[in-house]
Motif scaffolding. Structure first.
Motif, PDB file in Angstrom:
ATOM      1  N   HIS A  58       0.835  -1.206   0.000  1.00 54.84           N
ATOM      2  CA  HIS A  58       0.000   0.000   0.000  1.00 54.84           C
ATOM      3  C   HIS A  58       0.874   1.262   0.000  1.00 54.84           C
ATOM      4  CE1 HIS A  58       1.252   0.417   4.185  1.00 54.84           C
ATOM      5  NE2 HIS A  58       0.949  -0.877   4.339  1.00 54.84           N
ATOM      6  N   TRP A  59       0.208   2.423   0.021  1.00 48.08           N
ATOM      7  CA  TRP A  59       0.903   3.708   0.117  1.00 48.08           C
ATOM      8  C   TRP A  59       0.473   4.458   1.379  1.00 48.08           C
ATOM      9  CZ3 TRP A  59       5.153   4.764  -2.337  1.00 48.08           C
ATOM     10  CH2 TRP A  59       5.415   4.186  -3.577  1.00 48.08           C
ATOM     11  N   ASP A  60       0.319   3.748   2.462  1.00 49.70           N
ATOM     12  CA  ASP A  60      -0.093   4.346   3.735  1.00 49.70           C
ATOM     13  C   ASP A  60       1.123   4.388   4.654  1.00 49.70           C
ATOM     14  OD1 ASP A  60      -1.131   4.991   6.237  1.00 49.70           O
ATOM     15  OD2 ASP A  60      -2.981   3.852   5.920  1.00 49.70           O
ATOM     16  N   PHE A  61       1.811   5.535   4.677  1.00 49.17           N
ATOM     17  CA  PHE A  61       3.043   5.641   5.460  1.00 49.17           C
ATOM     18  C   PHE A  61       2.773   5.408   6.937  1.00 49.17           C
ATOM     19  CE2 PHE A  61       6.212   7.812   8.005  1.00 49.17           C
ATOM     20  CZ  PHE A  61       7.395   7.407   7.423  1.00 49.17           C
ATOM     21  N   GLU A  62       1.707   5.997   7.467  1.00 46.70           N
ATOM     22  CA  GLU A  62       1.417   5.854   8.892  1.00 46.70           C
ATOM     23  C   GLU A  62       1.163   4.394   9.266  1.00 46.70           C
ATOM     24  OE1 GLU A  62       1.674   8.095  11.347  1.00 46.70           O
ATOM     25  OE2 GLU A  62       2.516   9.401   9.812  1.00 46.70           O
ATOM     26  N   ALA A  63       0.493   3.659   8.386  1.00 48.45           N
ATOM     27  CA  ALA A  63       0.255   2.239   8.663  1.00 48.45           C
ATOM     28  C   ALA A  63       1.565   1.461   8.662  1.00 48.45           C
ATOM     29  CB  ALA A  63      -0.710   1.662   7.631  1.00 48.45           C
ATOM     30  N   ALA A  64       2.455   1.775   7.716  1.00 53.56           N
ATOM     31  CA  ALA A  64       3.751   1.097   7.670  1.00 53.56           C
ATOM     32  C   ALA A  64       4.567   1.414   8.916  1.00 53.56           C
ATOM     33  CB  ALA A  64       4.507   1.520   6.418  1.00 53.56           C
ATOM     34  N   LYS A  65       4.530   2.678   9.339  1.00 54.11           N
ATOM     35  CA  LYS A  65       5.255   3.071  10.545  1.00 54.11           C
ATOM     36  C   LYS A  65       4.708   2.342  11.770  1.00 54.11           C
ATOM     37  CE  LYS A  65       4.428   6.906  12.845  1.00 54.11           C
ATOM     38  NZ  LYS A  65       4.344   8.326  13.242  1.00 54.11           N
TER      39      LYS A  65
END
Length: 750
Positions: free
Chosen positions: A282-289
């Protein structure tokens, strides 16, 4: 490892836990991790984003200014040349720094700039006031161009997010020339696969003599313009294979933000793409963090401490964090990896690891893993056995599929033997014994002399004393493993070899000395002298190497003539001072007298007092070392962390014990650091250490209970710990000289 500023505690606390400013959960263990600790002076720790034992360590890379930039970052710096996907943590040699990326504004620039004028190239200034560091997350604002950089990671994928001020000149360079320390490119390649994807590889030579890394880079925004350079010479708008390949992405007008997912692989660019698809689709930075930080929460929950001292919590949890950066995964998501023989092994049935700093970590860190990472220990051993099958011997210091042969000894032996002795199964013990015996019987690094003569002549082999002492430690470990597996002939052979250390002991001076081909000790002799060339000792001197006999401490005591003489000499170690010479290694740091906590060969030494019936002195020295050399400041480590060994010493010692013999499963008492520590030992069990009446002065063990029953011994076994239960110390301000002093209550060698 090896050859060759300070801000307020309050500010550090805020910086380390402010990934969500103003919303810190008081129960969140991440608030006690400060990645700045050890980033100044000689700590050499990695600062950036990773997950526990992940393949990726993505973060800032400074312009190297010397030895203290081995990780690519030093707290004293204020210039960043870019953000690399791989870094080492705590090593004494620099390498990696692969696939450096940097956002910037203005005209095309292919060079980094200088420390004095970073904006003469694509580099930039930054300040710690605009920097946030935490497990799994890093961010910084570049002062010269107002670009905000945020970074997180999964196991094999780096995720970088750049926020630009409104501009029509936003650019991002991918510089395959740049590395850290010894690293230099040999062959590099980059190509534009489509409007949002770049692929390539970087082959380099340095500490890792033949590193091969493939990568894939996905952009969240279409690439408007793509220019490829050989160093500073324009070559293409598509692809290039060269030594110093660089690519520059130029985006269209008014770009506000762009993100990149950078997958890495030891196998292929296709593998790197698959790693991206599997780990961050995905492109969800907050989720990856959040995923990265949750992985750290889970890992750090392996040990829960209780203390009112917030600074000590920061020291402890940061040490635990640093102990879990390496070893690093070295495979693709599907299990495929490239071996030391450069062949691809597809879909292996184990997780393959690299970055084995074994000369350092066999002492404290690997025994710690047997308590809290038993499943991972199996994969570590399987990785080492695969290396053996590919290169014909066990790893010495393995880096990214390369044998560096750095440091002395065959230090995989204690690690593998320890797993065998402790009954950690899941690997082929017959193959393990084969690997141990074959590795111990090569003819390299003085082993040819050792097998023939029983010692290594100092005029034939450099660092002969240190090599022989390490070999004796390793051989003692092999003997214990053979005994566990019922292989009597191997046990007999290696038990004998484990005694070869005695040939170096000079009863006249009370030191381990170099022995020449004629059988006489080397003269002249200065026990303080330490030099890099024509030296009998590795990063040390005779004072520091007397004690490297953890496999036979009682035998060493006998050489001194008994407990009293041994303890007197040990007392002297922490008092005596002398000139080590102009060529003494900078690794010899963290000195108390001639004791050097900043280098690994002495990490077990304070605990030797228990063997001589004086455990209260172990408590004194361990407390002094922990208090003096472990702080919550950027210079809070007194030496190279060496892939977590310095940190591992603190974590293990804080529980009140330490495994002196690296392969016998006996943990020797020192002094506990916390009121309570609960260790998740796996299998749904926990082991709790309670220290009653513990204060800054009450450092001495008065009495011990194990599972509610009085316990007289000055050590505890691995079996007792791993079975779960409670170890209860009662502490006091003066020594109880009756506890642990009887010969039957002292630690055993086997």
């Amino acid at each position: 490892m090896k050859r060759i500023m300070i801000v307020s505690a309050a500010l550090l606390f805020l910086a380390s836990c402010a990934t969500n400013p103003g919303s810190v959960n008081k129960d969140d263990v991440l608030q006690y991790v400060d990645p700045y600790i050890g980033s100044a002076a000689h700590g050499h720790v990695f600062v950036g984003a990773s997950v526990p034992f992940g393949a990726v360590q993505v973060g800032p890379t400074n312009i190297t200014q010397g030895w203290d930039w081995c990780s690519g970052y030093n707290y004293s710096d204020s210039v960043v040349r870019g953000f690399s996907q791989l870094h080492l943590s705590g090593t004494g040699i620099g390498d990696l720094g692969d696939v450096l990326m940097m956002p910037y504004l203005g005209p095309l620039r292919t060079m980094t700039g200088t420390q004095q004028d970073p904006t003469s190239g694509y580099s930039a200034h930054y300040s710690h006031a605009n920097e946030q560091v935490a497990p799994g997350y890093y961010s910084v604002k570049l002062s010269d161009n107002d670009i905000q950089v945020q970074i997180t990671a999964s196991q094999r994928v780096a995720y970088q997010k750049y926020d630009f001020p409104g501009t029509d000149s936003a650019r991002v360079i991918i510089d395959l020339e740049q590395g850290i320390g010894w690293d230099a490119p040999v062959k590099t390649h980059i190509a534009r696969l489509n409007d949002t994807t770049l692929v390539g590889y970087r082959f380099s030579k340095g500490w890792a003599n033949d590193q091969r890394l493939w990568f894939a880079i996905r952009s969240s925004e279409p690439i408007n313009r793509w220019d490829v350079f050989d160093s500073s010479a324009f070559k293409s708008n598509n692809s290039l294979t060269a030594v110093r390949t660089k690519g520059i992405i130029s985006y269209g007008k008014d770009l506000k933000s762009v993100s990149f997912k950078i997958g890495i692989s030891p196998v292929s660019s296709e593998g790197a793409i698959a790693n991206i698809d599997a780990e961050i689709p995905h492109w969800d930075f907050e989720a990856a963090k959040e995923n990265a930080q949750d992985s750290w929460r889970k890992a750090l929950a392996k040990i829960k401490i209780e203390t009112p001292d917030t600074a000590k919590k920061r020291v402890f949890y940061t040490a635990l964090y640093h102990s879990m950066i390496d070893p690093a995964l070295f495979n693709d998501h599907d299990g495929s990896y490239r071996g030391t023989d450069k062949k691809v092994y597809e879909k292996a049935d184990f997780q393959n690891y690299s970055v084995f700093s074994l000369w350092d970590t066999y002492r404290a860190l690997n025994p710690l893993y047997t308590l809290i990472e038993r499943d991972r220990v199996v994969d570590f051993v399987k990785s080492m056995l695969a290396i053996y099958q590919q290169q014909g011997k066990l790893p010495v210091w393995h880096l990214m599929g390369n044998e560096t042969n750095c440091m002395v000894g065959y230090s995989a032996a204690p690690v593998i033997a320890d797993a065998i002795v402790k009954g950690i199964d899941g690997f082929d013990t017959d193959l393990a014994m084969e690997a141990l015996v074959k590795t111990a019987n090569t003819d390299e690094f003085g082993l040819n002399y050792l097998k023939k003569l029983g010692y290594i002549p100092a005029d034939k082999e450099n660092e002969a004393v240190s090599k022989a002492l390490e070999y004796a430690v390793d051989d003692g470990s092999i003997a214990l493993a053979a005994k566990k597996l019922g292989k009597q002939d191997i046990y007999d052979t290696f038990s004998k070899r484990a005694q070869y250390y005695k040939r170096y002991f000079d009863s006249t001076t009370g030191f381990m000395r170099g022995v020449m081909s004629d059988g006489h000790f080397r003269t002249p002799f200065n026990p303080f002298q330490s030099v890099h060339r024509e030296n009998d000792y590795t990063e040390g001197n005779a004072w520091q190497y007397i004690w490297l006999v953890p496999q036979d401490v009682h035998g060493l005591i006998g050489l001194f003539g008994g407990d009293a003489a041994f303890a007197k000499k040990l007392d002297s170690l922490f008092i005596v001072k002398g000139d080590m010479g102009a060529e003494a290694s900078p690794d010899i740091s963290g000195l108390i007298g001639m004791y050097a906590q900043g280098n690994e060969p002495e990490h077990h030494v304070p605990y030797l007092y228990d063997y001589a019936g004086q455990p209260w002195k172990a408590a004194e020295k361990v407390n002094e070392i922990a208090t003096k050399f472990y702080t919550d400041k950027p210079d809070g480590l007194c030496g190279n962390d060496d892939c977590g060994e310095m940190s591992g010493w603190y974590v293990l010692s804080s529980l009140g014990f330490y495994q002196v013999n690296p392969a016998n499963g006996i943990f020797v008492f020192g002094t506990p650091f916390f009121d309570k520590a609960t260790v998740d030992v796996g299998g749904g069990k926990s082991f709790t250490v309670i220290a009653r009446e513990l204060t800054g002065k009450n450092i001495y063990i008065q009495a011990v209970k194990l599972n509610g029953k009085p316990y007289a011994k000055s050590y505890i076994t691995y079996k007792d710990i791993i079975s779960g239960g409670t170890l209860e110390f009662t502490m006091g301000a003066t020594p109880n000289k009756d506890f642990g002093t009887a010969p039957s209550d002292r630690p055993k060698d086997q």
